[in-house]
Scaffold this active site. Structure first.
Site, PDB file in Angstrom:
ATOM      1  N   TYR A  25      48.325  48.960  37.219  1.00 16.69           N
ATOM      2  CA  TYR A  25      49.060  47.813  37.780  1.00 16.69           C
ATOM      3  C   TYR A  25      49.057  47.891  39.308  1.00 16.69           C
ATOM      4  O   TYR A  25      50.060  47.686  39.963  1.00 16.69           O
ATOM      5  CB  TYR A  25      50.492  47.786  37.236  1.00 16.69           C
ATOM      6  CG  TYR A  25      51.175  46.444  37.380  1.00 16.69           C
ATOM      7  CD1 TYR A  25      50.785  45.372  36.578  1.00 16.69           C
ATOM      8  CD2 TYR A  25      52.212  46.251  38.287  1.00 16.69           C
ATOM      9  CE1 TYR A  25      51.408  44.143  36.688  1.00 16.69           C
ATOM     10  CE2 TYR A  25      52.851  45.021  38.409  1.00 16.69           C
ATOM     11  CZ  TYR A  25      52.437  43.971  37.599  1.00 16.69           C
ATOM     12  OH  TYR A  25      53.068  42.746  37.719  1.00 16.69           O
ATOM     13  N   HIS A 108      34.637  47.283  38.083  1.00 16.68           N
ATOM     14  CA  HIS A 108      33.655  47.976  38.914  1.00 16.68           C
ATOM     15  C   HIS A 108      32.831  48.846  37.975  1.00 16.68           C
ATOM     16  O   HIS A 108      33.377  49.461  37.057  1.00 16.68           O
ATOM     17  CB  HIS A 108      34.359  48.824  39.971  1.00 16.68           C
ATOM     18  CG  HIS A 108      33.443  49.615  40.863  1.00 16.68           C
ATOM     19  ND1 HIS A 108      32.231  49.134  41.307  1.00 16.68           N
ATOM     20  CD2 HIS A 108      33.563  50.866  41.395  1.00 16.68           C
ATOM     21  CE1 HIS A 108      31.658  50.046  42.087  1.00 16.68           C
ATOM     22  NE2 HIS A 108      32.433  51.100  42.151  1.00 16.68           N
ATOM     23  N   ASP A 191      27.627  47.530  45.760  1.00 21.23           N
ATOM     24  CA  ASP A 191      29.004  47.705  46.202  1.00 21.23           C
ATOM     25  C   ASP A 191      29.159  49.002  46.997  1.00 21.23           C
ATOM     26  O   ASP A 191      29.733  49.006  48.091  1.00 21.23           O
ATOM     27  CB  ASP A 191      29.945  47.720  44.995  1.00 21.23           C
ATOM     28  CG  ASP A 191      31.410  47.790  45.392  1.00 21.23           C
ATOM     29  OD1 ASP A 191      31.947  46.772  45.840  1.00 21.23           O
ATOM     30  OD2 ASP A 191      32.013  48.877  45.251  1.00 21.23           O
TER      31      ASP A 191
END
Length: 342
Positions: A25, A108, A191
């Site tokens: 979270y 990712h 990335d």
């Protein structure tokens, strides 16, 4: 050319009867969970015992359980934990609770690309990666917009992984802006390369080197800070809004000529060769192995490098000058809001 999907291409009903677990979270976790809930998706948040995020998620009206309970309840599991924690959590709390036909999602591709997380053959594996920090993913959604996202499929035993990823991207607002199709390999490698060579590593090293050059030549550190760091935001904003050509159109002809003639002397063939070397270390797994080994080994070198960066003169001068400009701090994103974690 990339394949791009929009709202008309997504079938939200694919998620209608699925139970989704958001593990973590932090920046992305809170945005995904809240956007999914607002889109009418059955969502719960899985957090470790003692997590400081439990109260935040509960106060937001979300169902909060342990990671293992969330994985057991759900048949779509989005893993939004730090890269270094995903393998251990997967083996301890997720794998034992998987059933055939479940889906594991990532934002990712690091752990899948480098083999740290290997899912059972009967489980879908896909990626939905918003191209923006979580606070922006959440804010644009509430405003009726969205942040562009990437989707990819690594494993598709059900035949429905692609449709599921696109529906998930739609439910968090991605299709409002555009969803680009990619692969786990491409997302992960580009990335990491962008972070190391341009966005973080290259840029911070360039700023520090420029600052050191001016101060070493006898100029005031404050002047060096303004020229090498403070004004960077203006240029980046222009590039973000208008591209490199638009930025050059907006600056002075003196600055533009200096850009075109001196820039290539700084980013020269030797620098490009080092960029290719860094890319090779990403592609062959050298960086991933080094990074995971460093963290698992206690991170002594990582910590030393981090502390040396904080002690750099540009940081001390910058802190003093920024205290004179309260309007900068007034609109900044808090570190805990912009980072990952749970």
């Amino acid at each position: 050319m990339a394949t791009i999907y929009y709202e008309k291409d997504a079938d939200r009903s694919v998620l209608a009867d699925r139970k989704v677990a958001i593990l973590g979270y932090g920046s992305q976790g809170h945005a995904h969970a809240l956007n999914l809930a607002d889109s009418g998706i059955d969502v719960r948040v899985g957090l470790r015992e003692g997590s400081s995020s439990r109260a935040k998620a509960t106060e937001a009206g979300l169902k909060v359980t342990s990671v293992a309970e969330a994985a057991a309840e759900a048949d779509v599991i989005m893993i939004l934990l730090p890269d270094t924690e995903q393998q251990a959590v997967f083996e301890a709390d997720i794998r034992p609770n998987l059933a055939a036909g479940d889906a594991i999602l990532f934002a990712h591709g690091f752990n899948v690309r480098f083999g740290y997380v290997v899912a059972p053959d009967d489980v879908d594996v896909a990626m939905v990666a918003p191209k923006g920090p979580g606070h922006l993913v959440r804010r644009t959604y509430t405003e009726g917009g969205g942040v562009p996202a990437l989707i990819a499929v690594s494993q598709d035993p059900t035949g429905g992984a692609h449709a599921l990823a696109l529906a998930y991207a739609d439910a968090i607002g991605g299709t409002r802006a555009g969803v680009l199709e990619t692969t786990f390999e491409e997302e992960t490698e580009t990335d990491l390369f962008g972070e190391q060579v341009v966005l973080c590593g290259g840029l911070s090293a360039l700023v520090q080197a420029g600052f050191e050059t001016l101060v070493g030549a006898g100029y005031q550190p404050e002047s060096a800070y303004f020229e090498c760091l403070h004004e960077l935001k203006l240029i980046v904003d222009l590039m973000y809004e208008q591209g490199i050509s638009g930025m050059r159109y907006s600056i002075s002809t003196t600055a533009e000529y200096g850009d075109l003639t001196r820039g290539p002397r700084i980013i020269n063939d030797a620098v490009r060769a080092e960029m290719r070397k860094v890319l090779g270390e990403i592609q062959d797994g050298t960086f991933a192995e080094e990074f995971i080994g460093e963290v698992r080994g206690g991170g002594a070198n990582f910590t030393a490098l981090r502390e040396a960066g904080k002690a750099h003169q540009v940081e001390q001068v910058g802190a003093e000058l920024r205290s004179m400009m309260p309007w900068i701090a007034a609109g900044k994103v808090r570190v805990e809001d912009a980072s990952g974690g749970d």
